[in-house]
Scaffold this motif. Structure first.
Motif, PDB file in Angstrom:
ATOM      1  N   ASN A 105       0.795  -1.319  -0.072  1.00 26.10           N
ATOM      2  CA  ASN A 105      -0.073   0.195  -0.018  1.00 26.10           C
ATOM      3  C   ASN A 105       0.909   1.339   0.016  1.00 26.10           C
ATOM      4  O   ASN A 105       0.496   2.341  -0.552  1.00 26.10           O
ATOM      5  N   GLU A 106       2.127   1.311   0.701  1.00 29.55           N
ATOM      6  CA  GLU A 106       2.964   2.501   0.529  1.00 29.55           C
ATOM      7  C   GLU A 106       4.009   2.385  -0.275  1.00 29.55           C
ATOM      8  O   GLU A 106       4.850   3.193  -0.816  1.00 29.55           O
ATOM      9  N   TYR A 107       4.588   0.880  -0.517  1.00 27.09           N
ATOM     10  CA  TYR A 107       5.946   1.083  -1.225  1.00 27.09           C
ATOM     11  C   TYR A 107       5.836  -0.322  -2.239  1.00 27.09           C
ATOM     12  O   TYR A 107       5.069  -1.390  -1.964  1.00 27.09           O
ATOM     13  N   ILE A 108       6.421  -0.163  -3.213  1.00 25.68           N
ATOM     14  CA  ILE A 108       6.787  -1.337  -4.284  1.00 25.68           C
ATOM     15  C   ILE A 108       8.140  -1.729  -4.090  1.00 25.68           C
ATOM     16  O   ILE A 108       9.051  -0.918  -4.193  1.00 25.68           O
ATOM     17  N   GLU A 109       8.392  -3.019  -3.877  1.00 26.25           N
ATOM     18  CA  GLU A 109       9.666  -3.394  -3.575  1.00 26.25           C
ATOM     19  C   GLU A 109      10.053  -4.788  -4.489  1.00 26.25           C
ATOM     20  O   GLU A 109       8.959  -5.714  -4.540  1.00 26.25           O
ATOM     21  N   PHE A 110      11.079  -4.774  -5.142  1.00 28.84           N
ATOM     22  CA  PHE A 110      11.688  -6.058  -5.775  1.00 28.84           C
ATOM     23  C   PHE A 110      13.063  -5.917  -6.167  1.00 28.84           C
ATOM     24  O   PHE A 110      13.376  -4.940  -5.887  1.00 28.84           O
ATOM     25  N   GLN A 111      13.573  -7.157  -6.785  1.00 34.38           N
ATOM     26  CA  GLN A 111      14.981  -7.392  -7.183  1.00 34.38           C
ATOM     27  C   GLN A 111      14.737  -7.500  -8.603  1.00 34.38           C
ATOM     28  O   GLN A 111      13.852  -8.159  -9.072  1.00 34.38           O
ATOM     29  N   ALA A 112      15.812  -6.765  -9.414  1.00 31.58           N
ATOM     30  CA  ALA A 112      15.683  -6.619 -10.852  1.00 31.58           C
ATOM     31  C   ALA A 112      17.279  -6.676 -11.163  1.00 31.58           C
ATOM     32  O   ALA A 112      17.882  -6.233 -10.519  1.00 31.58           O
ATOM     33  N   ARG A 113      17.476  -7.158 -12.358  1.00 33.06           N
ATOM     34  CA  ARG A 113      18.712  -6.968 -13.018  1.00 33.06           C
ATOM     35  C   ARG A 113      18.778  -5.892 -14.120  1.00 33.06           C
ATOM     36  O   ARG A 113      18.048  -5.590 -14.854  1.00 33.06           O
ATOM     37  N   PHE A 114      19.919  -5.257 -14.032  1.00 30.73           N
ATOM     38  CA  PHE A 114      20.156  -3.863 -14.717  1.00 30.73           C
ATOM     39  C   PHE A 114      21.554  -4.243 -15.214  1.00 30.73           C
ATOM     40  O   PHE A 114      22.431  -4.198 -14.409  1.00 30.73           O
ATOM     41  N   SER A 115      21.837  -4.413 -16.606  1.00 27.47           N
ATOM     42  CA  SER A 115      23.206  -4.538 -17.021  1.00 27.47           C
ATOM     43  C   SER A 115      23.986  -5.829 -16.508  1.00 27.47           C
ATOM     44  O   SER A 115      24.916  -5.449 -16.322  1.00 27.47           O
ATOM     45  N   GLY A 116      23.253  -6.687 -16.114  1.00 27.47           N
ATOM     46  CA  GLY A 116      23.733  -7.799 -15.676  1.00 27.47           C
ATOM     47  C   GLY A 116      23.921  -7.794 -14.242  1.00 27.47           C
ATOM     48  O   GLY A 116      24.457  -8.775 -13.566  1.00 27.47           O
ATOM     49  N   VAL A 117      23.509  -6.753 -13.459  1.00 28.39           N
ATOM     50  CA  VAL A 117      23.940  -6.673 -11.884  1.00 28.39           C
ATOM     51  C   VAL A 117      22.345  -6.523 -11.355  1.00 28.39           C
ATOM     52  O   VAL A 117      21.266  -5.840 -11.602  1.00 28.39           O
TER      53      VAL A 117
END
Length: 143
Positions: A63-75
């Motif tokens: 409800n207040e935050y969106i959190e996740f992990q993702a890869r950007f340029s392999g990191v």
């Protein structure tokens, strides 16, 4: 008690709609001091993030935050976005979605508020990796 915002509910509903129809949900975020995203991918104070199941790990649409992990340029990066900073959610394939008013976001609970200073505006450049870095795989010829 004040009424809660409909924004996080609509974001979750459109995310589910995109997923159910085979579309890729994206959010447009206005970056502020409480937004944690890779700075290299910010354009004109905004960043567009793929929040589809194939692009994210540990996605939480709160409800207040969106959190996740993702890869950007392999990191792998930990992404933290206040819902107040989300300006739109849409399906990449069709453009169907919804826009929102951006509001002032609050700092994540338990963290110190961001301090505006000249030093905080400077970007630190990481030093180049050493050749002896044990994390990097190496191929050797064995005879």
């Amino acid at each position: 008690m004040p009424e809660s915002s409909t924004k996080p509910y609509l974001i979750r509903a459109l995310h589910e709609w995109c997923t159910d129809n085979g579309y890729t949900p994206h959010i447009v975020v206005t970056v502020d001091a409480n937004t944690v995203v890779p700075r290299a991918h910010i354009h004109d104070g905004q960043i567009t993030l793929n929040i589809g199941s194939l692009a994210t790990n540990r996605l939480v649409l709160g409800n207040e935050y969106i959190e996740f992990q993702a890869r950007f340029s392999g990191v792998t990066e930990h992404i933290f976005v206040p819902v107040a900073a989300v300006s739109a959610i849409y399906a990449r394939e069709t453009g169907a979605g919804m826009g929102f008013e951006v509001q002032e976001s609050q700092a994540y609970p338990g963290t110190e508020p961001a301090v505006e200073s000249n030093e905080s505006n400077q970007v630190e450049t990481p030093s180049p990796p050493d050749d002896d870095d044990p994390k990097r795989p190496r191929l050797t010829i064995v005879k």
